[in-house]
Write a protein that holds these residues in place. Structure first.
Motif, PDB file in Angstrom:
ATOM      1  N   SER A  16       0.974  -1.489   0.018  1.00 50.70           N
ATOM      2  CA  SER A  16      -0.401   0.152   0.547  1.00 50.70           C
ATOM      3  C   SER A  16       0.919   1.288  -0.255  1.00 50.70           C
ATOM      4  CB  SER A  16      -0.840   0.535   1.069  1.00 50.70           C
ATOM      5  OG  SER A  16      -1.832  -1.214   1.385  1.00 50.70           O
ATOM      6  N   ALA A  17       1.925   1.278   0.911  1.00 52.50           N
ATOM      7  CA  ALA A  17       2.772   2.290   1.021  1.00 52.50           C
ATOM      8  C   ALA A  17       3.515   2.501  -0.523  1.00 52.50           C
ATOM      9  CB  ALA A  17       3.851   2.720   2.226  1.00 52.50           C
ATOM     10  N   ALA A  18       3.755   1.492  -0.783  1.00 51.07           N
ATOM     11  CA  ALA A  18       3.922   1.236  -2.551  1.00 51.07           C
ATOM     12  C   ALA A  18       3.165   1.830  -3.257  1.00 51.07           C
ATOM     13  CB  ALA A  18       5.452   0.096  -3.133  1.00 51.07           C
ATOM     14  N   ALA A  19       2.398   1.565  -3.453  1.00 54.06           N
ATOM     15  CA  ALA A  19       0.660   2.677  -4.372  1.00 54.06           C
ATOM     16  C   ALA A  19       1.273   3.469  -3.959  1.00 54.06           C
ATOM     17  CB  ALA A  19       0.106   1.613  -3.624  1.00 54.06           C
ATOM     18  N   TRP A  20       0.588   4.052  -3.144  1.00 54.35           N
ATOM     19  CA  TRP A  20       1.275   5.576  -2.552  1.00 54.35           C
ATOM     20  C   TRP A  20       1.783   6.526  -3.386  1.00 54.35           C
ATOM     21  CZ3 TRP A  20       2.553   7.894   2.202  1.00 54.35           C
ATOM     22  CH2 TRP A  20       2.547   9.857   2.155  1.00 54.35           C
ATOM     23  N   ALA A  21       3.126   5.929  -2.436  1.00 59.47           N
ATOM     24  CA  ALA A  21       4.905   6.515  -3.637  1.00 59.47           C
ATOM     25  C   ALA A  21       5.004   7.173  -5.129  1.00 59.47           C
ATOM     26  CB  ALA A  21       5.578   5.775  -2.676  1.00 59.47           C
ATOM     27  N   VAL A  22       4.346   5.570  -5.466  1.00 60.95           N
ATOM     28  CA  VAL A  22       4.711   5.793  -6.628  1.00 60.95           C
ATOM     29  C   VAL A  22       3.985   6.166  -7.438  1.00 60.95           C
ATOM     30  CG1 VAL A  22       5.032   4.118  -8.374  1.00 60.95           C
ATOM     31  CG2 VAL A  22       5.600   3.336  -6.500  1.00 60.95           C
ATOM     32  N   SER A  23       2.530   6.223  -6.781  1.00 61.78           N
ATOM     33  CA  SER A  23       1.411   6.872  -8.147  1.00 61.78           C
ATOM     34  C   SER A  23       1.723   8.580  -8.032  1.00 61.78           C
ATOM     35  CB  SER A  23       0.129   6.551  -7.752  1.00 61.78           C
ATOM     36  OG  SER A  23      -0.114   6.814  -6.249  1.00 61.78           O
ATOM     37  N   ARG A  24       2.299   8.807  -6.362  1.00 65.24           N
ATOM     38  CA  ARG A  24       2.180  10.040  -6.854  1.00 65.24           C
ATOM     39  C   ARG A  24       3.548  10.775  -6.920  1.00 65.24           C
ATOM     40  NH1 ARG A  24       3.674  12.239  -0.557  1.00 65.24           N
ATOM     41  NH2 ARG A  24       5.677  10.922  -0.158  1.00 65.24           N
ATOM     42  N   ARG A  25       4.404  10.173  -7.592  1.00 69.34           N
ATOM     43  CA  ARG A  25       5.453  10.997  -8.768  1.00 69.34           C
ATOM     44  C   ARG A  25       5.088  10.659 -10.035  1.00 69.34           C
ATOM     45  NH1 ARG A  25      11.160   8.149  -5.722  1.00 69.34           N
ATOM     46  NH2 ARG A  25      10.544   8.819  -3.795  1.00 69.34           N
ATOM     47  N   GLY A  26       3.824  10.613 -10.525  1.00 66.57           N
ATOM     48  CA  GLY A  26       3.251  10.643 -11.442  1.00 66.57           C
ATOM     49  C   GLY A  26       3.845   8.977 -12.888  1.00 66.57           C
TER      50      GLY A  26
END
Length: 355
Positions: A16-26
């Motif tokens: 879940s943390a990876a999904a949040w971090a990667v997606s907010r980098r575009g």
């Protein structure tokens, strides 16, 4: 077949943390979880985990500082408090409270070293022996609320999230990886495997991993007869033997050792009676502010490396985000950022690299 930048396998805390971090980098992201939200088959369920700065390892002390700041940022973005700063105590010869206090102070933590009488005056429901470290930055985080918040933020950033969708196969080629699920196939240039106890079988033959041991652990919930504010507790005569923390109206007690070796698919969910007896004996001896009869109990999984360091590294199109060794929850939002760095091509932290 859908084509994306990054696929994430597993939506526990790390995924879940990876999904949040990667997606907010575009990046375009699709995340897959084999079971439903907050399921109890892995390592991330429940409403309480310990956050602490108190390590005897300078690397982890530094990383907990970074993680703490990211927890506050996540809470602000989610509009809810996900980390409650209760303070935390460490005691027992194996915790080396004097050395730990000195290390924390070197990293800017206003740690206190208390004698057992002073600690008992502050927290009358806990018994202490020897010097006691108090970490004022310690606290309790809420895993299920955190996972829901991070998935929501990732979805808001455009991520596709699929629960009850196990990834059956990963097939790499020169351009990325094809993922096969029961509902279709996806193409991703990078795949993040954050599957906990399922990571080893999923990556078998694709990425050489260190030895990973999956154990079934158990935790026990006790009523508090003393309703006052309690800190988290880590107690170790040899190293980190036992931990305890508030969870709602209860106090949760668990062992960091004595887990039964199993696999993610073969565990039996049965609480070990000997573990229950040890938890009750510990509550009677060291936690006099508790009713020593457990109100409830449950099991969870650890996936551990031999030295309890994490595995956060990249091989070809695969980012391995696994083996948090029973102490990874407190680092959750930082793990997401470190995964996003690996996706972007940055090198890993040396201690977490695949050898």
């Amino acid at each position: 077949m859908d084509d994306i930048d990054v696929a994430i396998v597993g939506l526990g805390l790390a995924g879940s943390a990876a999904a949040w971090a990667v997606s907010r980098r575009g990046r375009s992201v699709a995340a897959f979880e084999a079971y439903g939200p907050g399921h109890r088959r892995g390592s991330s369920h429940g409403r309480a985990r310990i956050f602490r700065r108190a390590y005897l390892d300078p690397l982890y002390v530094e990383l907990t500082g970074r993680a703490g700041r990211l927890w506050e940022e996540l809470g602000e973005q989610a509009g809810e408090r996900l980390l409650t700063r209760t303070g935390g105590v460490d005691h027992g010869a194996g915790r080396e409270p004097e050395r730990m206090a000195a290390l924390l102070r070197e990293h800017g933590v206003a740690a206190e070293l208390l004698d057992p009488a002073e600690a008992a005056r502050r927290w009358s429901g806990i018994r202490f022996e020897g010097p006691v470290l108090f970490d004022p930055e310690g606290g309790v985080l809420d895993p299920e609320a955190a996972m829901a918040a991070m998935v929501r933020l990732a979805t808001d950033a455009g991520a596709h999230v699929a629960y009850d969708t196990p990834v059956r196969a990963l097939r790499p080629d020169s351009d990325g990886v094809t993922l096969t699920t029961d509902t279709g196939t996806w193409r991703a240039r990078t795949v993040v495997v954050a599957a906990g106890g399922w990571a080893g079988p999923l990556l078998d033959g694709l990425v050489p991993l260190p030895p990973l041991t999956v154990t079934q652990q158990q935790v026990f919930f006790f009523d508090r007869e003393d309703p006052g504010p309690w800190p988290t507790v880590v107690h170790g005569e040899t190293s980190l033997d036992l931990y305890a923390l508030p969870e709602g109206p209860y106090f949760k007690v668990g062992e960091h050792v004595h887990g039964t070796v199993t696999t993610a698919d073969d565990r039996d969910f049965t609480v070990d009676p000997a573990a229950r007896e040890r938890a009750v004996a510990y509550a009677r001896a060291w936690l006099p502010g508790l009713d020593p009869v457990p109100r409830s109990e449950l099991t969870c999984l650890y996936t551990s490396t031999p030295n309890e360091d994490f595995v956060l590294d990249r091989r070809g199109p695969f980012v391995v985000c696994s083996a948090c060794s029973g102490h990874g929850a407190k680092f959750t939002p930082l793990i997401g950022e470190l995964v996003a760095d690996l996706v972007d091509g940055h090198p890993p932290i040396d201690r977490f690299a695949l050898r």
